[in-house]
Design an enzyme around this catalytic site. Structure first.
Site, PDB file in Angstrom:
ATOM      1  N   ALA A  60      -2.364   6.914  -1.426  1.00  0.00           N
ATOM      2  CA  ALA A  60      -1.498   6.573  -0.298  1.00  0.00           C
ATOM      3  C   ALA A  60      -1.229   5.077  -0.166  1.00  0.00           C
ATOM      4  O   ALA A  60      -0.368   4.685   0.627  1.00  0.00           O
ATOM      5  CB  ALA A  60      -2.121   7.081   1.001  1.00  0.00           C
ATOM      6  N   TYR A  61      -1.922   4.239  -0.895  1.00  0.00           N
ATOM      7  CA  TYR A  61      -1.728   2.796  -0.732  1.00  0.00           C
ATOM      8  C   TYR A  61      -0.367   2.388  -1.297  1.00  0.00           C
ATOM      9  O   TYR A  61      -0.096   2.525  -2.486  1.00  0.00           O
ATOM     10  CB  TYR A  61      -2.835   2.017  -1.437  1.00  0.00           C
ATOM     11  CG  TYR A  61      -4.204   2.143  -0.810  1.00  0.00           C
ATOM     12  CD1 TYR A  61      -4.382   2.680   0.461  1.00  0.00           C
ATOM     13  CD2 TYR A  61      -5.344   1.720  -1.505  1.00  0.00           C
ATOM     14  CE1 TYR A  61      -5.643   2.792   1.026  1.00  0.00           C
ATOM     15  CE2 TYR A  61      -6.607   1.827  -0.943  1.00  0.00           C
ATOM     16  CZ  TYR A  61      -6.750   2.366   0.315  1.00  0.00           C
ATOM     17  OH  TYR A  61      -8.004   2.482   0.870  1.00  0.00           O
ATOM     18  N   SER A  62       0.463   1.866  -0.410  1.00  0.00           N
ATOM     19  CA  SER A  62       1.802   1.399  -0.780  1.00  0.00           C
ATOM     20  C   SER A  62       2.561   2.451  -1.565  1.00  0.00           C
ATOM     21  O   SER A  62       3.192   2.168  -2.586  1.00  0.00           O
ATOM     22  CB  SER A  62       1.717   0.084  -1.566  1.00  0.00           C
ATOM     23  OG  SER A  62       1.203  -0.943  -0.755  1.00  0.00           O
TER      24      SER A  62
END
Length: 326
Positions: A60-62
């Site tokens: 989910a990061y960036s």
């Protein structure tokens, strides 16, 4: 660099883990403080050269671009058999049926997507980012076991949840002969110590590796109290973690400043040294957007606090509401 085993496993990790949420392309207005690939690569290279072999990211990061940037950098700067790559699954990239969560469908899809973005055949540690109340834990644990048996992950781990939930997941896996969690990622720092009540004793008893996230309280423990950064003004999740305890937290920050002044050391080093001396803690997950952040983190390994200093740091803490499990 110092190294340790991850819990009861044979996996060797550096006692500093580089958290890679800082690296990625901002999307939909989220995380405007992230660094693009050109700015990220020198920091990842510096971490490798300092002996950090443990890298933590998430699908989910960036919007997945963190995995892409980190994967390319590690392929260029490190030897695959020497490093430990961790990623996570849970949060949805968009609002749609079966996207996100910890169902069998979601897990088996997301591990393949993460491996593709990372450019790897396997990850060393595959973690559930949060608890999924909509999916039976039996379904989640069996799917994670199948990921391991398929050779796509070497170990599995979990992140912030109630201790009873973690214990239930471990019990289910043990009863069915499935892979158990080797690690737990809770929030622990001088401003938030609620995990010391139940989760940390549970992990020590079970030989679970502990990987604290936000060890500097989203930067609040790295600078004079009240000083703002671009990240602090735009980090809505971080603001929610400390919204109700400003006065109590200020007293803790002042105690930290006192001990740091005595030692002629940066606040970040002292705060990390306190955490590294906590029984059962394996490796704090630190963020680094500047070279000095990495140097402070590594230097904290050589800073041993006295009992008096620890008492000063801990003396002003008051109980907090449980946060960060969402």
């Amino acid at each position: 660099m110092q190294y340790a085993r991850l819990g009861k496993t044979g996996l060797t990790v550096s006692r500093i883990c580089l958290g890679c949420m800082t690296y990625g392309i901002p999307f939909r207005g989220a995380h405007p403080w992230t660094l693009d690939e050109a700015a990220s690569r020198p920091l990842i290279r510096q971490a490798v050269e300092l002996g950090i072999n443990f890298y933590d990211t998430a699908n989910a990061y960036s919007d997945g671009t963190s995995e892409e940037i980190v994967g390319r950098a590690l392929r260029d700067f490190a030897k695959r058999d020497e490093i430990v790559v961790a990623t996570k699954v849970h949060y949805a990239s968009r609002q749609a049926p079966n996207v996100g969560g910890l169902s069998r469908k979601a897990i088996l899809h997301e591990i393949d997507a993460s491996l593709s973005r990372l450019g790897l055949d396997y990850v060393d540690l595959y973690q559930i980012h949060r608890w999924d109340p909509a999916t039976p834990i039996e379904e989640t644990m069996e799917a994670l076991h199948d990921v391991v048996k398929a050779g796509k992950a070497r170990y599995i781990g979990a992140s912030s949840m109630f201790a009873w939930q973690f214990a239930k997941a471990q019990f289910v896996a043990q009863m069915e002969g499935w892979t158990r969690f080797a690690s737990m990622q809770p929030e622990i720092n001088l401003l938030y110590r609620e995990e010391e009540r139940e989760m940390l004793p549970l992990c020590r008893d079970g030989g679970i590796g502990v990987l604290p996230w936000s060890p500097l309280a989203r930067g609040r423990l790295a600078r004079p109290w009240g000083e703002q950064t671009a990240r602090m003004t735009s980090d809505r999740f971080g603001a929610s973690l400390f919204a109700q305890t400003q006065e109590a937290d200020r007293r803790v920050a002042e105690a930290l400043a006192e001990v740091a002044a005595r030692r002629a050391a940066p606040r970040a080093q002292v705060a990390l040294a306190w955490l590294l001396q906590m029984p059962g803690v394996t490796a704090p997950i630190i963020g680094a957007s500047k070279p000095g952040h990495l140097h402070d983190a590594v230097a904290s390994l050589d800073l041993t606090l006295t009992d008096e200093e620890i008492s000063i740091l801990e003396g002003s803490y008051v109980p907090h509401a449980v946060v960060g499990f969402e």
